[in-house]
Structures are given as structure tokens and as C-alpha cells.
Write a protein that holds these residues in place. Structure first.
Motif, PDB file in Angstrom:
ATOM      1  N   ALA A 149       0.824  -1.211   0.000  1.00 54.41           N
ATOM      2  CA  ALA A 149       0.000   0.000   0.000  1.00 54.41           C
ATOM      3  C   ALA A 149       0.857   1.260   0.000  1.00 54.41           C
ATOM      4  N   VAL A 150       1.936   1.251   0.770  1.00 54.81           N
ATOM      5  CA  VAL A 150       2.814   2.421   0.805  1.00 54.81           C
ATOM      6  C   VAL A 150       3.515   2.602  -0.531  1.00 54.81           C
ATOM      7  N   ARG A 201       2.464   1.645  -3.477  1.00 60.61           N
ATOM      8  CA  ARG A 201       1.462   2.089  -4.462  1.00 60.61           C
ATOM      9  C   ARG A 201       1.105   3.558  -4.236  1.00 60.61           C
ATOM     10  N   GLY A 202       0.993   3.966  -2.983  1.00 62.87           N
ATOM     11  CA  GLY A 202       0.697   5.361  -2.681  1.00 62.87           C
ATOM     12  C   GLY A 202       1.803   6.291  -3.128  1.00 62.87           C
ATOM     13  N   ILE A 203       3.049   5.877  -2.917  1.00 58.89           N
ATOM     14  CA  ILE A 203       4.185   6.685  -3.357  1.00 58.89           C
ATOM     15  C   ILE A 203       4.175   6.806  -4.881  1.00 58.89           C
ATOM     16  N   GLU A 260       1.531   6.519  -6.955  1.00 65.31           N
ATOM     17  CA  GLU A 260       0.388   7.299  -7.439  1.00 65.31           C
ATOM     18  C   GLU A 260       0.508   8.775  -7.105  1.00 65.31           C
ATOM     19  N   GLU A 261       1.074   9.095  -5.957  1.00 63.82           N
ATOM     20  CA  GLU A 261       1.217  10.492  -5.554  1.00 63.82           C
ATOM     21  C   GLU A 261       2.433  11.158  -6.189  1.00 63.82           C
ATOM     22  N   TRP A 319       5.713  11.109  -5.189  1.00 68.97           N
ATOM     23  CA  TRP A 319       6.485  11.787  -4.157  1.00 68.97           C
ATOM     24  C   TRP A 319       7.933  12.036  -4.574  1.00 68.97           C
TER      25      TRP A 319
END
Length: 56
Positions: free
Chosen positions: A39-40, A42-44, A46-47, A49
């Protein structure tokens, strides 16, 4: 010669049941840790960072 630790003589500590419990909790923990890492990551992704400002 007697062992120093009297807990090793107990069947509750030296039986196979604590190892099964440890394996079960390790498997469940590994699943949730893998889900957290996924999840982390994928979040990185998509965002965005760690992208440069030029990449937008």
C-alpha cells in the motif's frame, strides 16, 4: 547436571505447540506487513512523491 532454567523442564515450554503458535502469528504478521508495504509503495507511485518537477 541440572539445567539452570527450570522452564525448559516444563512440557508447556518445550512442546511443539508454542512453535505452531509462533509460526501462525509469523504468517499472519507477514501477510499484514506485506499488505502495508504494498500500500505504501502504491501510494508513493500514485502520488509521485519522488518525481522531479520536470516529469509532470
Amino acid at each position: 547436571m541440572d539445567p539452570f532454567d527450570l522452564a525448559l523442564q516444563s512440557t508447556a515450554v518445550s512442546s511443539w505447540k508454542p512453535l505452531v503458535t509462533l509460526g501462525l502469528f509469523a504468517g499472519i504478521g507477514a501477510f499484514f506487513f506485506g499488505a502495508l508495504v504494498t500500500a505504501v509503495k502504491r501510494g508513493i507511485k500514485e502520488e509521485g512523491w519522488f518525481k522531479k518537477k520536470d516529469d509532470y
